[in-house]
Write a protein that holds these residues in place. Structure first.
Motif, PDB file in Angstrom:
ATOM      1  N   THR A 132       5.049  -6.376  11.484  1.00 32.71           N
ATOM      2  CA  THR A 132       5.284  -7.693  10.915  1.00 32.71           C
ATOM      3  C   THR A 132       4.849  -7.684   9.458  1.00 32.71           C
ATOM      4  N   GLY A 133       5.691  -8.205   8.610  1.00 34.31           N
ATOM      5  CA  GLY A 133       5.395  -8.280   7.182  1.00 34.31           C
ATOM      6  C   GLY A 133       6.686  -8.144   6.401  1.00 34.31           C
ATOM      7  N   ASP A 134       6.630  -8.427   5.131  1.00 27.19           N
ATOM      8  CA  ASP A 134       7.801  -8.357   4.265  1.00 27.19           C
ATOM      9  C   ASP A 134       8.007  -6.917   3.794  1.00 27.19           C
ATOM     10  N   LEU A 135       8.381  -6.060   4.748  1.00 29.81           N
ATOM     11  CA  LEU A 135       8.519  -4.625   4.488  1.00 29.81           C
ATOM     12  C   LEU A 135       9.976  -4.261   4.228  1.00 29.81           C
ATOM     13  N   THR A 136      10.186  -3.285   3.373  1.00 37.22           N
ATOM     14  CA  THR A 136      11.539  -2.791   3.130  1.00 37.22           C
ATOM     15  C   THR A 136      11.934  -1.856   4.279  1.00 37.22           C
ATOM     16  N   PRO A 137      13.229  -1.608   4.459  1.00 36.10           N
ATOM     17  CA  PRO A 137      13.649  -0.644   5.484  1.00 36.10           C
ATOM     18  C   PRO A 137      13.016   0.740   5.283  1.00 36.10           C
ATOM     19  N   ASP A 138      12.857   1.176   4.045  1.00 30.07           N
ATOM     20  CA  ASP A 138      12.220   2.469   3.783  1.00 30.07           C
ATOM     21  C   ASP A 138      10.745   2.462   4.193  1.00 30.07           C
ATOM     22  N   GLN A 139      10.051   1.360   3.927  1.00 30.80           N
ATOM     23  CA  GLN A 139       8.652   1.259   4.324  1.00 30.80           C
ATOM     24  C   GLN A 139       8.516   1.273   5.846  1.00 30.80           C
ATOM     25  N   ILE A 140       9.400   0.575   6.517  1.00 27.98           N
ATOM     26  CA  ILE A 140       9.381   0.540   7.986  1.00 27.98           C
ATOM     27  C   ILE A 140       9.598   1.938   8.548  1.00 27.98           C
ATOM     28  N   GLU A 141      10.559   2.654   8.008  1.00 29.50           N
ATOM     29  CA  GLU A 141      10.836   4.020   8.483  1.00 29.50           C
ATOM     30  C   GLU A 141       9.649   4.938   8.216  1.00 29.50           C
ATOM     31  N   ARG A 142       9.018   4.789   7.061  1.00 29.46           N
ATOM     32  CA  ARG A 142       7.851   5.611   6.739  1.00 29.46           C
ATOM     33  C   ARG A 142       6.688   5.289   7.676  1.00 29.46           C
ATOM     34  N   LEU A 143       6.468   4.019   7.987  1.00 29.91           N
ATOM     35  CA  LEU A 143       5.396   3.631   8.903  1.00 29.91           C
ATOM     36  C   LEU A 143       5.660   4.166  10.313  1.00 29.91           C
ATOM     37  N   LYS A 144       6.924   4.192  10.710  1.00 26.11           N
ATOM     38  CA  LYS A 144       7.258   4.783  12.008  1.00 26.11           C
ATOM     39  C   LYS A 144       6.830   6.246  12.026  1.00 26.11           C
ATOM     40  N   ASP A 145       7.123   6.968  10.965  1.00 28.98           N
ATOM     41  CA  ASP A 145       6.739   8.370  10.860  1.00 28.98           C
ATOM     42  C   ASP A 145       5.214   8.524  10.863  1.00 28.98           C
ATOM     43  N   ILE A 146       4.533   7.691  10.102  1.00 25.60           N
ATOM     44  CA  ILE A 146       3.070   7.746  10.015  1.00 25.60           C
ATOM     45  C   ILE A 146       2.435   7.444  11.368  1.00 25.60           C
ATOM     46  N   SER A 147       3.070   6.619  12.179  1.00 28.24           N
ATOM     47  CA  SER A 147       2.489   6.239  13.473  1.00 28.24           C
ATOM     48  C   SER A 147       2.270   7.440  14.381  1.00 28.24           C
ATOM     49  N   SER A 148       3.033   8.495  14.182  1.00 25.28           N
ATOM     50  CA  SER A 148       2.877   9.683  15.029  1.00 25.28           C
ATOM     51  C   SER A 148       1.823  10.643  14.484  1.00 25.28           C
ATOM     52  N   ARG A 149       1.185  10.268  13.389  1.00 21.51           N
ATOM     53  CA  ARG A 149       0.210  11.156  12.767  1.00 21.51           C
ATOM     54  C   ARG A 149      -1.235  10.739  13.012  1.00 21.51           C
ATOM     55  N   CYS A 150      -1.454   9.774  13.882  1.00 21.83           N
ATOM     56  CA  CYS A 150      -2.838   9.388  14.144  1.00 21.83           C
ATOM     57  C   CYS A 150      -3.543  10.535  14.866  1.00 21.83           C
ATOM     58  N   PRO A 151      -4.852  10.686  14.663  1.00 24.12           N
ATOM     59  CA  PRO A 151      -5.581  11.817  15.251  1.00 24.12           C
ATOM     60  C   PRO A 151      -5.481  11.912  16.773  1.00 24.12           C
ATOM     61  N   VAL A 152      -5.447  10.791  17.464  1.00 27.76           N
ATOM     62  CA  VAL A 152      -5.364  10.846  18.921  1.00 27.76           C
ATOM     63  C   VAL A 152      -4.016  11.406  19.360  1.00 27.76           C
ATOM     64  N   GLN A 153      -2.928  10.967  18.738  1.00 28.08           N
ATOM     65  CA  GLN A 153      -1.614  11.502  19.104  1.00 28.08           C
ATOM     66  C   GLN A 153      -1.536  12.985  18.803  1.00 28.08           C
ATOM     67  N   ARG A 154      -2.047  13.386  17.656  1.00 25.72           N
ATOM     68  CA  ARG A 154      -2.020  14.816  17.315  1.00 25.72           C
ATOM     69  C   ARG A 154      -2.796  15.642  18.335  1.00 25.72           C
ATOM     70  N   THR A 155      -3.918  15.117  18.785  1.00 26.64           N
ATOM     71  CA  THR A 155      -4.725  15.824  19.790  1.00 26.64           C
ATOM     72  C   THR A 155      -3.982  15.919  21.112  1.00 26.64           C
ATOM     73  N   LEU A 156      -3.397  14.808  21.548  1.00 30.94           N
ATOM     74  CA  LEU A 156      -2.665  14.810  22.813  1.00 30.94           C
ATOM     75  C   LEU A 156      -1.475  15.764  22.767  1.00 30.94           C
ATOM     76  N   GLU A 157      -0.750  15.758  21.660  1.00 25.84           N
ATOM     77  CA  GLU A 157       0.430  16.612  21.555  1.00 25.84           C
ATOM     78  C   GLU A 157       0.069  18.095  21.453  1.00 25.84           C
ATOM     79  N   ALA A 158      -1.053  18.385  20.809  1.00 23.19           N
ATOM     80  CA  ALA A 158      -1.462  19.783  20.645  1.00 23.19           C
ATOM     81  C   ALA A 158      -2.061  20.349  21.919  1.00 23.19           C
ATOM     82  N   GLY A 159      -2.597  19.494  22.747  1.00 25.28           N
ATOM     83  CA  GLY A 159      -3.295  19.956  23.937  1.00 25.28           C
ATOM     84  C   GLY A 159      -4.745  20.232  23.603  1.00 25.28           C
TER      85      GLY A 159
END
Length: 139
Positions: free
Chosen positions: A104-131
């Motif tokens: 939620t916010g006045d984000l551009t389509p590019d910002q939204i796409e970048r945030l989607k990408d960043i969402s997969s880079r949190c440390p917990v997700q990286r740990t789960l994916e790496a094993g």
């Protein structure tokens, strides 16, 4: 180094007490045997860690970029694969966690796409994916 102590005994059935520093919580496997629904289950905590890490990562990134992200919400669903469906996944993974983002916010389509990408880079997700390598010692 992070340290957590979990304990359960015969009198508590399927309820564990977990201590992390000065904090403590109950984890209850209420779907089996003598679970009493006194707390979330173990997988709920994994999902909570992933969800909270995701939204915090998004807020940190948006603040650093000075982007107008007002609110980040993630909905998580977990399912277990079996048979051929599991055999066809990369690495024969059996558990799938689906993440649905709501930004939620006045984000551009590019910002939204970048945030989607960043969402997969949190440390917990990286740990789960790496094993994780788990070493067990008996005392």
């Amino acid at each position: 180094m992070s340290s957590v102590i979990a304990s359960a005994d015969r009198s508590t059935g399927m309820v564990a007490t977990v201590k992390m520093g000065s904090q403590s919580m109950k984890i209850d496997e209420s779907g089996v045997a003598t679970g009493e629904d006194t707390g979330p289950g173990p997988m709920d905590y994994i999902m909570s860690a992933l969800g909270s890490c995701t939204v915090i990562t998004l807020q940190m990134y948006a603040q650093r970029k000075n982007w107008p992200l007002e609110r980040a919400q993630v909905t998580l669903q977990q399912r277990t694969l079996s048979g051929l469906e599991a055999d066809l996944t990369p690495g024969n993974k059996r558990t799938v966690i689906s993440k649905t983002l709501q930004l939620t916010g006045d984000l551009t389509p590019d910002q939204i796409e970048r945030l989607k990408d960043i969402s997969s880079r949190c440390p917990v997700q990286r740990t789960l994916e790496a094993g994780v390598l788990i070493e067990t010692t008996l005392v």
